[in-house]
Write a protein that holds these residues in place. Sequence first.
Motif, short mmCIF file in Angstrom:
data_model
loop_
_atom_site.label_atom_id
_atom_site.label_comp_id
_atom_site.label_asym_id
_atom_site.label_seq_id
_atom_site.Cartn_x
_atom_site.Cartn_y
_atom_site.Cartn_z
N SER A 38 0.83 -1.20 0.00
CA SER A 38 0.00 0.00 0.00
C SER A 38 0.87 1.25 0.00
CB SER A 38 -0.92 -0.01 1.22
OG SER A 38 -1.79 -1.12 1.19
N GLY A 79 -4.67 -1.57 1.02
CA GLY A 79 -4.82 -0.19 0.61
C GLY A 79 -4.21 0.13 -0.73
N TRP A 80 -3.44 -0.81 -1.30
CA TRP A 80 -2.84 -0.59 -2.61
C TRP A 80 -3.88 -0.55 -3.71
CZ3 TRP A 80 -3.98 -4.40 -6.05
CH2 TRP A 80 -4.34 -5.65 -5.54
N GLY A 122 0.26 4.32 3.64
CA GLY A 122 0.31 2.88 3.89
C GLY A 122 0.28 2.52 5.35
#
Length: 626
Positions: free
Chosen positions: A137, A182-183, A164
Amino acid sequence: MSVAAPAPAASADPPSEPDSTSGRRWRVWRAHLTMALVALALAVYVTGGLWDDPYTHVLSDNVGDQAFFEWLMGYGYYTVTQGSDPFFTDLLNTPLGVNLAANTSITVYTVLFAPLTHLAGPQISFVTVLTLNLAGSAFAWYLFLRRWLVRHAGAAAVAGLFCGFAPGFISHANGHLNWTAGWIAPVVLWQVLKLREPGRWLRNGLRLGLLLAVGFSIAAEGLFYTALASGIFVVVWSLAKSVRAEARAALPTVLAALGVTAVVAGTLLGYPLYMHFAGPQTFSGTGFNQRYFVEDVAAYLTYPSRSLGTLFGLGKELAPNRTEETSFFGLPLVVLILVSFGLLWWRAEPGRRATLRAVGAVGLVFLVLSWGPRPMVNKHEWDIPLPYTSLMHLPLFDSALPLRFALVVIGVFGIVLALILDQLISRRIPVGALHAGLSTAVVVSLLPIIPLPLRVQHRAAEPAFIADGTWKRYVPPGGTLTALPFALNVTADGQRWQAYTMARGGRQFRIPEGYFLGPQAAGEEGRKREGRIGAPPRATDWLFLRAGWYGETPQVSNADRAQARSDLAYWGVDAIFLADEITGSDHQTLNRSAVEVTARALLGEPERVDDVLVWRIRRGTDPVDR
């Protein structure tokens, strides 16, 4: 496009340095590699307690969710090797089964990591995915910011690490493999911004369609937030006078690409979407109270439980639980972002102002949505209706928890942080009092939210009765076996032990109950049933839960035995076992002695097999007569 910071052309480099292009390329890749290593090292630091002993360590603040995702990893290997339905199973919650499409089934992860799950166990797959999610992320946000918004790698790196490892994602690292992915947001946003490229509508539409399919299988709710944020951004940006002509010219290309996206995503997600909305054991809502799971307004100004700020007494318990500390930025960072936004707006060209306006609109909308239907301030709910009151019963919104909308605010803060850092590093804000003040403010704002490692505690190891396959002597093919207490989010041993057998392959057993989201027992005719956590309880499993959780040893009556006979027949249970060590949830120790006393009174005398007590169940007879 006005959201992009123009990169210096290669021709601008001094002609006396013929290797300048390759030299610049090496500097870029060196920056990428450094960022990747830093992000990975920080992720390992945060998850270090699990890596220390992944087989007997568990996340203290969310034992149940870790067990659920480990179960999914085990089921992924079972899906790949047995050809089972990845979106529905009756191995859990027998005989009704579980709609995995309506849960967070992380199908892409479970399939990709199936070899690791088989070789090392679901425990290793779980902590590996969790670690890579956090690192990935931060790295994905770094790449996105570097490509579209800032010139300097340092600005993108600091902002990427913030995105991140922000408090909201550290809190969700307590067991949530979906929310720590979250990426997905920066990767999807990257492709959304590329939709306007002339002549590439087919390629970009295909890519976005594939990304949506992957994102849905990992974090459907997060993908919904990303899509909503993208829509708000594009609409607000397109309406700005300075870019209206640019937006109008790009509209045909964007619409063509979105048409391709719809076809690709619709084809790949046809069956999962059907299962999610209309398949067996589906439901409405989530079983969580949307007026309780809201972001406290004051939470934006304080610090989370796993941060340096809390070590110095600056934290405050304002979240529903420690897995949902979704904002907790601290007052200095909130002030810094507001001041930086104003400064960036004042110094921006018209095109960049259009971008800032759209980013600000996204942040404001998601800020208000995170407060839910009524504002909560220092745990006091004010009777003031907010916009979410009109949204909470709509499809998709009815399955969302309002406080999680604050996770999008993290991305907005990250963008503003990257932009102001870019101006500080490039000296576009001249060295002086303002430069020094902002630089100091950045340090003061970010230091208190540096994360601490996740809390872990001991959990019961897999009993030899399960690990050695001795259970097969007591359960026929397709039969049902349950541990005591029955599998729930607060008593998850039985569910995770089933996960370990699935990861090994071969014959499997079913279990009653379990930790998942499913429908209530009954609902109005013609209306989808409301969601709940786990299966509707029956008298027998509640008897054992009370014994383990509260230490109660009730006087078992013939009516209790008759009810147990009925419940065990409903589940089709062939055998029941009680391990020598059992695990509670979130710092809670289960009373094994009370569970054993209750089991002996209800089921009779057990057999001692390996390291467990076993009760054979002969259907149609009173349990105590055996």
